[in-house]
Scaffold this active site. Structure first.
Site, PDB file in Angstrom:
ATOM      1  N   GLU A 187      45.079 -64.326  51.331  1.00  0.00           N
ATOM      2  CA  GLU A 187      43.966 -64.826  50.566  1.00  0.00           C
ATOM      3  C   GLU A 187      43.854 -66.347  50.071  1.00  0.00           C
ATOM      4  O   GLU A 187      44.119 -66.522  49.091  1.00  0.00           O
ATOM      5  CB  GLU A 187      43.864 -63.792  49.148  1.00  0.00           C
ATOM      6  N   MET A 197      59.948 -64.559  48.404  1.00  0.00           N
ATOM      7  CA  MET A 197      60.182 -63.570  49.391  1.00  0.00           C
ATOM      8  C   MET A 197      60.346 -62.055  48.943  1.00  0.00           C
ATOM      9  O   MET A 197      60.310 -61.943  47.578  1.00  0.00           O
ATOM     10  CB  MET A 197      61.543 -64.077  50.034  1.00  0.00           C
ATOM     11  N   CYS A 257      33.364 -42.008  38.296  1.00  0.00           N
ATOM     12  CA  CYS A 257      32.282 -41.514  38.669  1.00  0.00           C
ATOM     13  C   CYS A 257      30.941 -42.395  37.966  1.00  0.00           C
ATOM     14  O   CYS A 257      31.118 -43.367  37.652  1.00  0.00           O
ATOM     15  CB  CYS A 257      32.156 -40.080  37.969  1.00  0.00           C
ATOM     16  N   ASN A 297      33.486 -41.881  32.654  1.00  0.00           N
ATOM     17  CA  ASN A 297      33.834 -42.673  33.920  1.00  0.00           C
ATOM     18  C   ASN A 297      34.873 -43.531  33.592  1.00  0.00           C
ATOM     19  O   ASN A 297      34.838 -44.422  32.861  1.00  0.00           O
ATOM     20  CB  ASN A 297      32.655 -43.348  34.223  1.00  0.00           C
ATOM     21  N   GLY A 298      36.182 -43.188  34.156  1.00  0.00           N
ATOM     22  CA  GLY A 298      37.087 -44.164  34.170  1.00  0.00           C
ATOM     23  C   GLY A 298      38.638 -43.315  34.222  1.00  0.00           C
ATOM     24  O   GLY A 298      38.511 -42.442  35.002  1.00  0.00           O
ATOM     25  N   LYS A 324      54.606 -57.519  44.294  1.00  0.00           N
ATOM     26  CA  LYS A 324      54.388 -57.835  42.963  1.00  0.00           C
ATOM     27  C   LYS A 324      52.933 -56.932  42.681  1.00  0.00           C
ATOM     28  O   LYS A 324      51.982 -57.396  42.238  1.00  0.00           O
ATOM     29  CB  LYS A 324      53.932 -59.230  42.477  1.00  0.00           C
TER      30      LYS A 324
END
Lengths: 1518, 465
Positions: free
Chosen positions: A910, A495, A19, A251-252, A961
């Site tokens: 990535e 893999m 929030c 907030n968390g 992972k």
């Protein structure tokens, strides 16, 4: 509480919050309307941090907390004819009451009765006027009746009145629940206090004032106002979970909630306090289950405060800063150490605003992952919020602009009229008692214990018998223990996992294998245990706990352990304490005679009884041991024994009287230790693993001596534990202990409820009798009558590497060879053989989907010719994300070409993409990946990269992972890879575990906004990994505006990952997909997001199964790679892939023989298979099949003794959606960027955008203007490519406070100059543009002492310049790979993970500077000579500035800084350059230096240094 | 694990062979021992694949990556243990196996396979040299009596395992010495007799009894044997040769391959002159398989004037065809050590007649054939006449000599004339089992050993109930 009940896979306990929060207060406590109104303004200005669900007018929640406005209530009381007492002599209970009149009355009269019972006086009720006309439909249907109960104080001192009110509330709540007076679950007391009052609801921030006319009342005044705007992934927002709560606005995320709650209930018998007017039992549960994490946090805090601690003190106990560090003041450390024996931290990312009505403050968790900015004004107002700029304060009014730092607190004492900084608050608390002395007297350390010899290690046959009896295989020794003992590190593999779930395995897997590690995604970030280790702690201790309410010396009577792993010698010392008077250890054998029916069950029950008995007799250390295993006695599964005892002691309320140690032979890999600790062990002694490494060392299999081997093993396990904890966002082993962050798969509900209560287990299955059978089977391997027929059955394992006699694998010689043959020859018959083999593997107990059949009876089949063609179906396929870098250019481009030919999507992974691929080949082939991934390292994520995509995928986690960062080993980073990733060849690249701009769901919404701004027509999707709770997260993602969600299964592949992650983290896609579908449908959010699934899809049967579960699209990675030649060497991490796929070695890349034709053949054959299945199911298109889960039925022919017990009903549940709710995606949504400031910029920059001359644009800006410059930059990149426009072509001058993501992905040629300040993520992904931030004209404060921008500036920047005249927040220039920046001070973790560029810091830095920095250079102006202590020296060296050209470089940058910002500091430095130049420290990454030196040798000698910096840095100044 | 980059750093190097001129002068083994350092490197080439196709390709399921790793590390005893876990006779398979493991080695996909077979032999020889090959402890004696008929690799495999499993095993061999094909069917230059003797000695010390010169079926009869044993294992091989049905077959100078090889092997063993010799003769070997190749090598050693090997099928390709992909067994032209030593090979020739002179074979007439859509078609105008003094028929085997077995016990045969068994090696007659070539037709030694071992497991389960 009114979450929907458990249905299907949805677990109510998985709800999350995140929030925007803040407060406005008057420093000297002057109450005014202005404070209230300004707070409401703050709330309104953070509306983009909140969210709405499917119904756009129903917010997730908004609220405000105020001091009880006496004038207002006096007046109202009089109006109602009540006799109002003086200020503070009465309390106000803000009640949410059931709408049903009968229920309401019952609740009311019960409340009144309790007030009387507690000796207080009911003054009367006041109806809270509400106007529900403007609120959302969902909110209205659940609207409670709002009434205030006024309670007068009687016969208690003022200080006890709050406690009295608390008791009244708790007793009333409990009684209403017990009596069932509130069947609709609406009853809630938002606040009940004489000090504060809360107005909140299931509202959007803008609706709050309209809904509560009270808030506009002129008499409603306050000196403190706390506000909160809620964004819950929370799919079923309810009125009561709106915030602020009674003491906090949060907030968390609390990651350790389950454990925290368990520990509190386990303390039951230890908790004593006279302050609560009698027995504490009637107040139980202290922590009300079913609330959100924030609500439960509030419960605990309240208890501590009312129990007698000050609010800051309680906060310090619950969210301790990282205290086990050298820099900390000793007394404060002693305080924290002492407090840790009373309470374990509530761990997780948090910015918490708290108040008791006179103190108001805020604190951040130790990681500082949530922003909190504040302003102190000349007229004594203090404004703090998640964002800067939420209230307009004229520059001349600003006294100070600051930010909260990790672990720091900020307090306003309105009574004393003072602002207290962190040190002052904390030191005062830490000095209240002589904690240090208390510790010295009561805490024993290990060194004080007598040396006792350990039992002699097992050797030879005894050793191998034991290994067999505990289920060890050859692989355990060879692949796990040997590398750990040799290197002290966890072994890495590649893999995915293609072996069966434990419940489907016939090889008597360990009980540990039934448990899967959970991990953080989206709603909270994983922690970087490697680079940010200063927050991590393995500190653990043993012994009974104290009474949380008390503060006396005896409360900390404990034994500090060296760590959670004990060696045999260390355990011997613990046991040696017996009868010494200090601690009383007791050993309980966890072995049993494996005879007769229910042997294990009886044994476990007996063990639990013995444990209770032992504790009752005063044992304060219980050691559960399986050392007594022998021919006649089999070991119980260690996890079962441990958890059963732990939970029994918790249930009996005596758990806190004792510490639990597990002495077990079973534990041998990180996952085992994590599970044992996660289920309550304080320490584990892996005696057999230790004996085994001794033997390995003695035989020479392990290269190091026995002592080193032991040390290495313990070290590897510890490191692994840190990783497992950090995956979940947990920093300390103390709070990980007992947190149960696992999901069980295939264990019966009865077993879980009995011995693993609180563990999610959605696929029911086997019970104790089956575990008994498996335990016996393992035992027999070692001690059974050695049946002759077993002579040649080697215990080969085959879990990691396929072996004929070992565990089954979906990818085996048969399936691999068949698929390759089929795709190479595009042979339909051979492909059918492949599918038959693979499906058979599945059906023979490989996967959950193998337990399902298609239901064919209810619909007639359709002719195959009528089913949509393969070419259409193929467009739904995508390849999995594999980066260029993890796989070779040849393989990467082959996939891209093939997918483009099909009109399907390849995924870049990535690692960036070479711009040459954005242009089609001559033959029309396109090598561009349609999906561009944005992952945590932001490698190569430039503006140009983003605009050259059809879909932008935010990778939150990866199946193999989850919760971990990726790693590209240096030997795979050649020149080409380095170029596209903007890094240095030969230097290992590590992706951080979290996205540093996503610490919460509202951050994710922000990143989606950023990306959509750059590329308004792209679909933005979010990749998640299957785990319990993924449904709520997917719903949150949908609410955040994503157009797609990818659900990844744990079978998914990886280029490199710890073996224990590959095997034990995450869950099958079936579970994740089904849950995501169910929750999205239930929330009416399904039709706006494309649901994609990946992670182990192999055949058309898999695809159709996934479609029926609800997937629109299908990602296939491994099978696609296999069709290009992958033979599952599992060598990706070694760069030695002999098929030329997962390697960058040019000698090996030559061996790549894959072709786009093979990949096309694969996907078309797959599509043909899908067609056949669709025809059989009676569907003509895949759309018809999506979400038709009723066509999946559990197979009735499963005879396997374990598999037949599996209960798939949750998985197969039909989602309960509203009538007409879509089951599939009709139109993927796009994030709304219509409010973007850049529309205006683009309009005004039409000239330069169409080739004309430069323009200058002047505009005001505020915090709602987010991602300024990104959309404009997208335009630039689209038209001019990566090279952009000439410098300063578009110059934008802004004034005010910019919203988050200011200057994100700014393209070359665009300059943003901001007079004012900015929020988080300034210049993220900077792609060549220039950013200038300077204080506004008229500001009286010194720029260099005030915060001008927030956290994670320049995250993933690749090129460009930035000049910031002021202080920056945490993680400045994290993962910068090419930008040049000057700033006047930074917070913690500056230049983290930097791989290129130049950063000049002209002021102070925080801790952990340059952690993981592998490239680029930083220059820090170290006036106070403190910098050395603040650097993380792991990867960098500090040098002084000596080289002439380098001195000129820095001088030039400071000069530019002065020119752009007019910085006073810069001017001072330049004026005194000769004196000050010596105070600059150069931070040089060691690896980078090595590479540069090597290159320099090959370059022309002069000016080589700058040239080198220039090439890797990409700056345009050179 | 080997060395991650081992296969890049080191090339495959097959063991050195003795020079042709030298080896043709004797019947000693052809391959030379390999240096340990070299063995380590060759083993270090192993990639320790995630899916080791070699391990699948090996009929025995040898734990190839495991022993490769051990050899690479110089841990020979570990290698031996890993190897002997699945293979009772690695010293045989290390010499005479065509090594399907190497054909399916992942390196063979685009490079050269690991020298698995040579390593296997190296490990086995090291084990004998170091004295690690000791009689193994057997399971507690079951008191069950098992007769194994036939002492070839299948019989020995079954006998070895059954004995270890605790049963009393007697092996019946028709010949004068045990070993079956291993003794008289395979030339010494491929498998020296001493290697066999060494193993037999171990088996005897472990408790296996051998009764040679006993022709089961005659005396004792199968029925008698069955009556005196709890289980009978039929391991009689597949010795019925495929016949050459052309005019002139009856001529003198035509011999069957097994007769020829047996005579030669006996001669080598005794040092006496062979009953049939190729010395100074023009020899034709009919049949292009392994047996034919063995005949070729033997004939060369006997001093044949010329040796021609004639194969009916056309020459296989040099490289794999598209329909014969890795990891399948490659159907390609192979050159055995015997081929290296001399002789001529003819492919695609069908023998049409044998021509004699005075009852003695003088020439072989043949015609060229080619494959046309899997059918054999004669090539017109391709008739040839080949002068020949000695014709050795090595055209394969068609099944076991099972007439006594069927006659006395009523054991059923399958369609191809092999003993019919179920998935657990049981024949149609309870208590009678069949392994190896006898049940599956002529095949590899390694298959026979695997069969024997697997059958032993099944028999043990049946005997123990």
């Amino acid at each position: 509480m009114s979450f929907p009940p458990r249905h299907g896979l949805y677990e109510p306990s998985t709800e999350h919050d995140a929030c925007g929060t803040g407060f406005v207060a008057h420093l000297r406590g002057e109450k005014s309307r202005a404070i209230v109104e300004q707070a409401l303004e703050v709330l309104h200005r953070m509306k983009h941090r909140g969210a709405a669900g499917a119904d756009p007018e129903t917010g997730d929640g908004a609220g405000i907390l105020l001091q009880v406005p006496h004038r207002f209530f006096k007046r109202e009381g009089q109006r109602l004819g009540l006799e109002m007492p003086r200020r503070r002599h009465y309390g106000v209970a803000q009640c949410f009451l059931p709408a049903d009149e009968g229920a309401r009355k019952a609740c009311q009269s019960l409340l009144e009765a309790v007030v009387e019972e507690e000796g207080q006086r009911v003054l009367g009720w006041r109806d809270v006027p509400v106007d529900a006309s403007a609120i959302g439909t969902v909110a209205r249907t659940t609207l409670p009746v709002m009434r205030q109960l006024l309670i007068a104080r009687r016969r208690v001192v003022p200080s006890a009145f709050e406690r009295k009110l608390f008791v009244i509330r708790k007793v009333a709540e409990n009684r209403i629940r017990e009596k069932g007076l509130d069947p609709s679950g609406r009853f809630h007391v938002a606040s009940c206090s004489a000090e504060t009052i809360v107005y909140k609801g299931l509202l959007l921030p803008k609706q709050l004032v309209g809904f509560y006319p009270d808030l506009s009342d002129p008499d409603l005044v306050s000196a403190i106002a706390v506000v909160h705007s809620r964004f819950s992934t929370n799919t079923f927002p309810t009125w009561d979970l709106a915030q602020p709560f009674r003491y906090i606005a949060h907030n968390g995320e609390i990651n350790t909630l389950q454990g925290n709650r368990n520990w509190m209930s386990s303390r039951r018998s230890l908790l004593q306090s006279a302050k609560f007017f009698g027995s504490l039992d009637r107040l139980q549960p202290f922590i009300v289950p079913g609330g959100s994490d924030s609500a439960q946090f509030d419960n605990m805090l309240e208890l501590l405060v009312l129990g007698g601690r000050s609010l800051p003190h309680a906060m310090m106990m619950m969210i301790p800063e990282a205290w086990n560090v050298a820099q900390m003041d000793e007394q404060r450390r002693a305080f924290y150490r002492y407090s840790s024996s009373l309470m374990e931290p509530w761990d997780g990312p948090a910015a918490i605003v708290f108040t008791d009505g006179s103190l108001v403050g805020a604190t951040l968790d130790r990681n500082g992952l949530r922003p909190a900015r504040y302003v102190v004004t000349e007229d004594d107002r203090v404004i703090l919020a998640s964002e800067s700029g939420v209230l307009d304060v004229p520059p001349a009014q600003v006294k100070k602009k600051g930010r909260l730092q990790p672990g720091r607190m900020f307090l306003v004492d309105t009574q004393e009229g003072r602002l207290l900084e962190d040190d002052e608050v904390k030191d005062e608390i830490a000095r209240r008692w002589p904690y240090q002395k208390w510790l010295e007297r009561n805490v024993s350390t290990f060194d004080e214990l007598a040396d006792v010899p350990a039992p002699p290690p097992l050797e030879g046959e005894a050793l191998s018998r034991a290994q067999r009896a505990f289920g060890w295989t050859d692989e355990d020794l060879r692949l796990l223990l040997t590398p750990m003992a040799d290197t002290g590190k966890e072994p890495v593999g590649s893999m995915g996992n293609d072996a069966p779930l434990a419940v489907l395995s016939d090889r008597a897997p360990s009980l540990f294998d039934y448990f899967h590690q959970l991990f953080a995604q989206v709603t909270n970030p994983p922690i970087d245990s490697l680079r940010e280790s200063l927050v991590m702690s393995l500190g653990t201790s043993l012994g009974p706990d104290g009474n949380t309410f008390e503060e006396t010396p005896e409360q900390c009577h404990q034994l500090t352990l060296p760590g959670p792993i004990l060696t045999n010698a260390q355990l011997a010392r613990v046991l040696g304490m017996k009868n010494q008077g200090l601690f009383e250890p007791r050993v309980l054998d966890t072995v049993y005679e494996p005879q007769g029916p229910h042997a294990l069950e009886r044994a476990v029950d007996r063990l639990c009884d013995l444990a209770v008995e032992a504790v009752d007799q005063g044992a304060d250390v219980l050691v559960l041991s399986d050392r007594a295993t022998g021919e006649k006695r089999a070991p119980m599964p260690a996890l079962l024994a441990l958890s059963a005892v732990h939970q029994r002691l918790v249930r009996d309320g005596i758990r806190r009287h004792t510490g639990l140690v597990m002495e077990t032979a079973e534990a041998r890999e990180v996952h085992h230790f994590a599970a044992l600790i996660g289920y309550g062990a304080a320490a584990v002694n892996p005696w057999l693993a230790l004996d085994s490494v001794q033997a390995l060392s003695q035989s020479g299999l392990v290269q190091v001596d026995t002592e080193t081997a032991e040390v290495n093993l313990v070290h590897a396990i510890n490191e692994g534990l840190l990783k497992v904890m950090s995956k979940m966002g947990i920093s300390t082993v103390q709070s990980y202990r007992g947190a149960q962050i696992f999901e069980a798969v295939g264990l019966s509900r009865a077993l879980v409820d009995r011995h693993f209560a609180g563990t999610p287990s959605r696929v029911g299955g086997i019970g104790l009798d089956e575990l008994d059978r498996e335990a016996k089977e393992r035992h027999a391997r070692g001690f059974g009558v050695r049946r002759a027929a077993e002579l040649d059955v080697p215990v080969v394992g085959g879990v990691y590497l396929w072996r004929r006699e070992g565990e089954r694998h979906a990818w085996n010689p048969g399936t691999l060879a068949a698929l390759q043959d089929a795709t190479r020859r595009d042979d339909a018959r051979r492909f059918a053989e492949y599918e038959a083999l693979a499906d058979q593997e599945s059906r023979e107990l490989g996967t959950l989907r193998g337990l399902l059949d298609f239901e064919l009876a209810s619909r007639a089949p359709v002719p195959l010719t009528e089913v949509e063609p393969a070419s259409v179906l193929a467009k739904r396929f995508a390849t999995g994300a594999m980066s260029f870098g993890s796989i070779s250019a040849e393989a990467h481009e082959t996939l891209a070409i093939a997918m483009n030919r099909l009109g399907a999507r390849s995924n870049s992974g990535e690692g960036g993409e070479e711009p040459r691929r954005f242009v089609p080949d001559e033959n029309g082939d396109l090598r561009r990946s349609a999906i561009k991934q944005v992952a945590s390292a932001r490698f190569g994520v430039t503006c140009e990269y983003l605009v050259n995509a059809d879909e932008l995928q935010i990778k939150i986690a990866q199946g193999a992972k989850p919760g971990e960062g990726g790693q590209l080993p240096g030997h795979k980073v050649d020149d080409r890879i380095a170029k596209v990733r903007w890094s240095t060849p030969g230097v290992t690249l590590i992706s951080p575990p979290p996205h540093h701009d996503i610490y919460s769901i509202e951050d994710l919404a922000q990143l989606i906004y950023d990306l959509q701004s750059v590329h308004p027509t792209a679909r933005v999707s979010v990749k998640l990994v299957s785990e319990v709770g993924i449904g709520t997260i997917a719903a949150g993602v949908a609410k955040a505006g994503a157009g797609g969600v990818t659900v990844s299964g744990y079978e998914g592949g990886t280029g490199a990952s710890p073996l224990s992650s590959i095997k034990h983290a995450g869950l099958p896609w079936e579970l994740g997909l089904a849950e995501a579908q169910q929750v999205l449908v239930q929330n009416g959010l399904r039709d706006r997001v494309r649901l994609q699934v990946d992670g182990g899809l192999r055949t058309s049967r898999d695809v159709v199964t996934a479609a029926l579960f609800g997937a629109d699209e299908f990602g296939v990675a491994t099978a696609a790679l296999v069709s290009t030649g992958c033979v599952m060497l599992r060598k990706c991490h070694q760069n030695t892939c002999s098929t030329g796929i997962a390697t960058q070695d040019p000698r090996l890349r030559k061996s790549f023989t894959g072709t786009p034709e093979q990949v096309v053949a694969f996907f078309l054959q797959l599509a043909e298979g899908v067609r056949r299945h669709l025809a059989a199911l009676g569907y003509r298109s895949l759309d018809e099949a999506v979400g038709q889960v009723q066509r999946l039925v559990a197979r009735t022919d499963v005879a396997h003794w374990k598999a037949k017990k599996i209960d798939l009903s949750g998985l197969l549940a039909t989602p309960r959606g509203a009538e007409g709710t879509g089951l599939r995606c009709t139109t993927p949504q796009k994030k709304d960027v219509s409010d973007h400031l850049d529309h205006e910029l683009i309009r005004r920059a039409a000239g330069p955008l169409s080739g004309g001359g430069p323009v200058t644009i002047c505009l005001p800006v505020n915090n709602a203007n987010r991602t300024v410059g990104a959309m404009l930059s997208g335009e630039v990149a689209r038209r001019f490519g990566g090279t952009g426009l000439p410098d300063d072509s578009i110059r934008v001058q802004l004034r005010g406070t910019a919203g988050q993501g200011f200057g994100a992905f700014l393209a070359k040629g665009v300059t943003l100059e901001l007079e004012g300040d900015a929020n988080d993520s300034v210049g993220k992904g900077l792609s060549g543009g220039r950013l200038v931030l300077k204080p506004p004209v008229g500001a009286r404060y010194a720029a260099e002492e005030n915060v001008i921008l927030g956290n994670v500036a320049l995250y993933g920047a690749t090129a460009g310049e930035a000049f910031f005249s002021g202080l920056a927040g945490e993680r400045f220039a994290v993962r910068n790979s090419g930008a040049t920046a000057v700033v006047e001070g930074v917070g913690d973790h500056g230049c983290e993970y930097m791989t290129g560029g130049v950063v000049v810091v002209l002021g102070p830095t925080g801790r952990n500077f340059a952690a993981g920095m592998s490239g680029g250079v930083a220059y820090v102006f170290d006036r106070q000579r403190k910098f050395k202590k603040l650097v993380n020296p792991e990867m960098v060296e500090l040098e002084s500035l000596v080289d002439e050209s380098e001195i000129w470089l820095v001088y030039g940058l400071v000069e530019s800084h002065l020119r752009h910002t007019n910085s006073a500091l810069a001017k001072r430095i330049l004026d005194n350059w000769e004196h000050l130049v010596g105070q600059f420290v150069k931070v040089m990454p060691t690896d980078f230096k090595r590479v540069l030196t090597a290159r320099r040798a090959t370059l022309r000698p002069p000016s080589a240094r700058l040239a080198a910096t220039g090439t890797t840095g990409g700056t345009d100044r050179g | 694990m080997g060395k991650p980059s081992g296969f890049i750093d080191w090339d495959r190097r097959a063991p050195e062979k003795r020079p042709k001129s030298e080896r043709l002068k004797d019947s000693r083994e052809i391959e030379l021992a390999v240096e340990p350092m070299e063995q380590s490197q060759q083993a270090g080439r192993c990639m320790d694949c995630g899916v080791p196709f070699c391990h699948q390709g090996c009929p025995l399921g040898n734990l190839i990556p495991d022993f490769n790793h051990a050899v690479y590390k110089g841990r020979w005893k570990d290698a031996w243990q890993a190897l002997s876990l699945t293979n009772d006779f690695p010293e045989f398979t290390g010499r005479i196996c065509p090594a399907p493991c190497e054909a399916s080695c992942v390196l063979a996909l685009n490079r050269d396979a690991v020298t698995i077979e040579a390593l296997e032999k190296g490990i086995a020889e090291r084990a004998f040299a170091e004295g690690w090959v000791q009689p193994r402890a057997t399971a507690a004696r079951s008191g069950k009596k098992v007769a194994v008929v036939g002492s070839g690799p299948g019989g020995l495999g079954a006998a070895s395992r059954l004995n270890l499993l605790g049963h009393d095993v007697t092996v019946f061999e028709r010949d004068d010495r045990p070993g079956g094909l291993l003794r008289y069917g395979i030339p010494d230059f491929k498998l020296e007799r001493q290697v066999l003797e060494r193993r037999l000695a171990v088996l005897e010390r472990e408790g296996v009894r051998f009764r040679c010169g006993v022709d089961v079926g005659r005396a004792p009869t199968w029925t008698e044997l069955k009556a005196t044993h709890d289980a009978v294992v039929v391991a009689i091989g597949s010795r019925r040769p495929r016949e050459l049905e052309v005019p002139g077959r009856e001529l003198q100078g035509v011999v069957r391959a097994l007769d020829y090889l047996e005579a030669s092997n006996r001669a080598v063993a005794t040092g006496e002159a062979p009953r049939v010799s190729a010395k100074n003769l023009q020899v034709v070997v009919l049949g292009g398989g392994d047996t034919g190749s063995d005949c070729l090598g033997t004939a060369l050693r006997q001093g044949a004037a010329s040796v021609t090997q004639v194969e009916l099928l056309p020459a296989p390709p040099r490289a794999r065809g598209a329909t014969n992909p890795w990891p399948e067994w490659p159907m390609v032209m192979r050159t055995s050590t015997s081929h290296e030593e001399g002789g001529t090979r003819l492919f695609g020739r069908k023998t049409t007649a044998l021509v004699g002179e005075g009852g003695r074979l003088a020439a072989l007439e043949s015609v060229g054939v080619r494959l046309d859509d899997a059918r054999m078609v004669e090539v017109t105008g391709s008739a040839q006449r080949l002068p020949v003094d000695l014709l050795i028929l090595a055209m394969g085997f068609v099944g076991p000599d099972a007439s006594a077995l069927t006659g006395q016990l009523g054991v059923t045969l399958d369609g191809r004339g092999n003993v019919k068994v179920d998935g657990r090696f049981a024949t149609s007659v309870p208590g009678v089992w069949a392994v190896g070539d006898a049940r599956k037709g002529a095949s590899l030694v390694v298959w026979a050993i695997a069969d024997g071992r697997d059958a032993a497991k099944a028999i043990d389960a049946a005997l123990r109930g």
